[in-house]
Design a protein around this motif. Structure first.
Motif, PDB file in Angstrom:
ATOM      1  N   MET A  98      22.198 107.520 -30.322  1.00 40.69           N
ATOM      2  CA  MET A  98      20.975 108.252 -30.134  1.00 40.69           C
ATOM      3  C   MET A  98      20.205 108.939 -31.573  1.00 40.69           C
ATOM      4  N   TRP A  99      19.112 108.246 -32.033  1.00 40.12           N
ATOM      5  CA  TRP A  99      18.638 109.073 -33.098  1.00 40.12           C
ATOM      6  C   TRP A  99      17.236 109.546 -32.677  1.00 40.12           C
ATOM      7  N   GLU A 100      17.053 110.687 -33.244  1.00 40.29           N
ATOM      8  CA  GLU A 100      15.652 111.257 -33.237  1.00 40.29           C
ATOM      9  C   GLU A 100      14.491 110.523 -33.988  1.00 40.29           C
ATOM     10  N   SER A 101      13.455 110.320 -33.479  1.00 44.08           N
ATOM     11  CA  SER A 101      12.285 109.791 -34.228  1.00 44.08           C
ATOM     12  C   SER A 101      11.241 110.744 -34.140  1.00 44.08           C
ATOM     13  N   THR A 102      10.630 111.309 -35.342  1.00 42.72           N
ATOM     14  CA  THR A 102       9.659 112.262 -35.664  1.00 42.72           C
ATOM     15  C   THR A 102       8.700 111.945 -36.688  1.00 42.72           C
ATOM     16  N   ARG A 103       7.659 112.857 -36.579  1.00 42.64           N
ATOM     17  CA  ARG A 103       6.577 112.563 -37.766  1.00 42.64           C
ATOM     18  C   ARG A 103       5.964 111.379 -37.621  1.00 42.64           C
ATOM     19  N   PHE A 104       5.779 110.992 -36.281  1.00 44.76           N
ATOM     20  CA  PHE A 104       4.981 109.654 -36.287  1.00 44.76           C
ATOM     21  C   PHE A 104       3.555 109.977 -36.664  1.00 44.76           C
ATOM     22  N   CYS A 105       2.940 109.042 -37.498  1.00 47.90           N
ATOM     23  CA  CYS A 105       1.703 109.340 -37.887  1.00 47.90           C
ATOM     24  C   CYS A 105       1.023 108.014 -38.349  1.00 47.90           C
ATOM     25  N   VAL A 106      -0.336 108.103 -38.230  1.00 47.73           N
ATOM     26  CA  VAL A 106      -1.117 106.923 -38.634  1.00 47.73           C
ATOM     27  C   VAL A 106      -2.286 107.502 -39.334  1.00 47.73           C
ATOM     28  N   PRO A 149       0.499 114.504 -25.589  1.00 41.84           N
ATOM     29  CA  PRO A 149       0.002 113.513 -24.483  1.00 41.84           C
ATOM     30  C   PRO A 149      -0.641 112.393 -24.886  1.00 41.84           C
ATOM     31  N   VAL A 150      -1.298 112.426 -25.835  1.00 41.20           N
ATOM     32  CA  VAL A 150      -2.023 111.239 -26.478  1.00 41.20           C
ATOM     33  C   VAL A 150      -1.087 110.239 -26.848  1.00 41.20           C
ATOM     34  N   MET A 151      -0.054 110.386 -27.305  1.00 41.83           N
ATOM     35  CA  MET A 151       1.007 109.373 -27.844  1.00 41.83           C
ATOM     36  C   MET A 151       1.752 109.039 -26.939  1.00 41.83           C
ATOM     37  N   ASN A 152       1.975 109.716 -25.656  1.00 48.21           N
ATOM     38  CA  ASN A 152       2.569 109.526 -24.424  1.00 48.21           C
ATOM     39  C   ASN A 152       1.728 108.340 -23.867  1.00 48.21           C
ATOM     40  N   ARG A 153       0.216 108.601 -23.954  1.00 45.90           N
ATOM     41  CA  ARG A 153      -0.520 107.287 -23.290  1.00 45.90           C
ATOM     42  C   ARG A 153      -0.469 106.218 -23.780  1.00 45.90           C
ATOM     43  N   VAL A 154      -0.553 106.349 -25.433  1.00 46.45           N
ATOM     44  CA  VAL A 154      -0.527 105.131 -26.069  1.00 46.45           C
ATOM     45  C   VAL A 154       0.721 104.512 -25.805  1.00 46.45           C
ATOM     46  N   LEU A 155       1.893 104.856 -25.684  1.00 49.17           N
ATOM     47  CA  LEU A 155       2.988 104.219 -25.406  1.00 49.17           C
ATOM     48  C   LEU A 155       3.006 103.607 -24.087  1.00 49.17           C
ATOM     49  N   LYS A 156       2.535 104.275 -23.022  1.00 48.19           N
ATOM     50  CA  LYS A 156       2.377 103.485 -21.740  1.00 48.19           C
ATOM     51  C   LYS A 156       1.473 102.467 -21.679  1.00 48.19           C
ATOM     52  N   ARG A 157       0.184 102.429 -22.442  1.00 50.06           N
ATOM     53  CA  ARG A 157      -0.435 101.313 -22.596  1.00 50.06           C
ATOM     54  C   ARG A 157       0.103 100.262 -23.414  1.00 50.06           C
ATOM     55  N   SER A 158       0.751 100.574 -24.161  1.00 50.21           N
ATOM     56  CA  SER A 158       1.520  99.501 -25.188  1.00 50.21           C
ATOM     57  C   SER A 158       2.655  98.608 -24.587  1.00 50.21           C
ATOM     58  N   ASN A 159       2.922  98.736 -23.134  1.00 48.53           N
ATOM     59  CA  ASN A 159       4.046  98.140 -22.647  1.00 48.53           C
ATOM     60  C   ASN A 159       5.287  98.933 -23.101  1.00 48.53           C
ATOM     61  N   CYS A 160       5.143 100.246 -23.583  1.00 50.73           N
ATOM     62  CA  CYS A 160       6.191 100.919 -24.400  1.00 50.73           C
ATOM     63  C   CYS A 160       6.398 102.325 -23.889  1.00 50.73           C
ATOM     64  N   ALA A 161       6.548 102.348 -22.510  1.00 50.43           N
ATOM     65  CA  ALA A 161       6.432 103.664 -21.845  1.00 50.43           C
ATOM     66  C   ALA A 161       7.697 104.312 -21.982  1.00 50.43           C
ATOM     67  N   PRO A 162       8.096 105.605 -22.061  1.00 49.18           N
ATOM     68  CA  PRO A 162       9.259 106.150 -22.235  1.00 49.18           C
ATOM     69  C   PRO A 162      10.019 105.942 -20.589  1.00 49.18           C
ATOM     70  N   TYR A 163      11.318 105.945 -20.807  1.00 52.12           N
ATOM     71  CA  TYR A 163      12.051 105.753 -19.529  1.00 52.12           C
ATOM     72  C   TYR A 163      12.403 106.844 -18.755  1.00 52.12           C
ATOM     73  N   ASP A 164      12.184 107.978 -19.570  1.00 52.85           N
ATOM     74  CA  ASP A 164      12.597 109.547 -19.110  1.00 52.85           C
ATOM     75  C   ASP A 164      12.100 110.573 -19.977  1.00 52.85           C
ATOM     76  N   TYR A 165      12.128 111.625 -19.526  1.00 56.02           N
ATOM     77  CA  TYR A 165      11.666 112.768 -20.526  1.00 56.02           C
ATOM     78  C   TYR A 165      12.558 113.931 -20.569  1.00 56.02           C
ATOM     79  N   VAL A 166      12.850 114.698 -21.525  1.00 53.88           N
ATOM     80  CA  VAL A 166      13.734 115.952 -21.457  1.00 53.88           C
ATOM     81  C   VAL A 166      12.949 117.125 -21.572  1.00 53.88           C
ATOM     82  N   GLY A 167      13.494 118.183 -20.858  1.00 57.42           N
ATOM     83  CA  GLY A 167      12.969 119.444 -20.883  1.00 57.42           C
ATOM     84  C   GLY A 167      11.403 119.288 -20.221  1.00 57.42           C
TER      85      GLY A 167
END
Length: 284
Positions: A98-106, A149-167
């Motif tokens: 499991m790797w951490e993905s951070t600093r996602f920016c466009v 939350p914005v990125m969370n919506r982007v993931l869901k709209r892109s057929n890439c919704a998270p399978y779970d959340y932590v905390g």
């Protein structure tokens, strides 16, 4: 196009990394208002010194338009050491797969609207595809990522919704932040590719990336030499001396010599040599 920069090839792409750090400063320090360390216009933190992998999106001219950082969770990482409030007292998840993905920016300023190439939507999807495929090819099974939350919506709209959340979702700068889990499965990657209509190999080879970057630098002609006249022997000499300068004192010595010989140059040449002494280097 996606370029992967890690501990093995980062010495080849220092300028690309600088552009990426500047993009991060604009996004996380500026637009999102996160409490990040910015020096000389670049956002760099302690995790950038741990030899992470950077998945970087380039446009057709070689400009950095998107980026994300991948870091192992077996050692220090952001969720365990910076965003621990999200975990609400729970122990951070640690695993070699499991790797951490951070600093996602466009870069929303450089990119266009819509879904065509060189748009925000296209660059976002291409970066997500590149990140997932890079991790999958490295043997990583899951990604944990801190998003808003914005990125969370982007993931869901892109057929890439998270399978779970932590905390829990907690305030972070101007926006809330949460930790999401994504698998690096072929099903997820295929769904994302289908949504974005990206069928081709998104990665660019190192040699082609270097050629493109050099071509981009060569196209930025100095105003003092915009007419493409050959460099004089004296101009070539100063280019060589400036390139050989290893300390600030040596660089200042060259600049003083240029100033002393100011009558030899036109005002435009003098300005270029004083302000951008490497401007002629690609033509020497």
């Amino acid at each position: 196009m996606i370029l992967v920069v890690d501990g093995l090839n980062r010495h080849l792409f220092t300028e690309v990394l600088d552009d990426m750090f500047e993009l991060r400063a604009r996004v996380f320090g500026g637009r999102l208002g996160w409490d990040v360390n910015i020096e000389d216009g670049k956002e760099i933190d302690q995790f950038d010194h741990l030899d992470p992998a950077y998945v970087i999106g380039l446009d057709d001219e070689g400009n950095v338009v998107a980026a994300v950082r991948a870091l192992q969770t077996t050692g220090p990482h952001m969720l365990s050491d910076v965003f621990s409030d999200i975990l609400c007292g729970e122990a951070p998840m640690r695993s070699a797969t499991m790797w951490e993905s951070t600093r996602f920016c466009v870069d929303t300023q450089r990119l266009t609207r819509g879904k065509e190439k060189n748009s925000v939507s296209y660059a976002t999807c291409e970066l997500m595809i590149g990140s997932l495929e890079y991790c999958r090819n490295a043997g990583i099974q899951d990604i944990i990522t801190v998003i808003d939350p914005v990125m969370n919506r982007v993931l869901k709209r892109s057929n890439c919704a998270p399978y779970d959340y932590v905390g829990e979702t907690v305030p972070m700068g101007k926006v809330p932040a949460m930790a999401a889990l994504l698998d690096c499965s072929e099903e997820r990657i295929s769904g994302l590719r289908e949504f974005a209509d990206i069928r081709h190999d998104v990665f660019i080879e190192e040699e082609k990336a270097l050629e493109m970057i050099e071509a981009m630098k060569a196209s930025k002609i100095s105003p003092a030499n915009r007419d493409h006249k050959p460099l004089t022997d004296l101009e070539k000499y100063f280019v060589e001396q400036m390139s050989a300068a290893k300390t600030e004192d040596e660089r200042q010595a060259v600049l003083k010599l240029i100033e002393a010989l100011s009558d030899t140059f036109t005002p435009e040449q003098k300005t270029a040599l004083l302000q951008t002494p490497r401007a002629f280097a690609h033509e020497a």
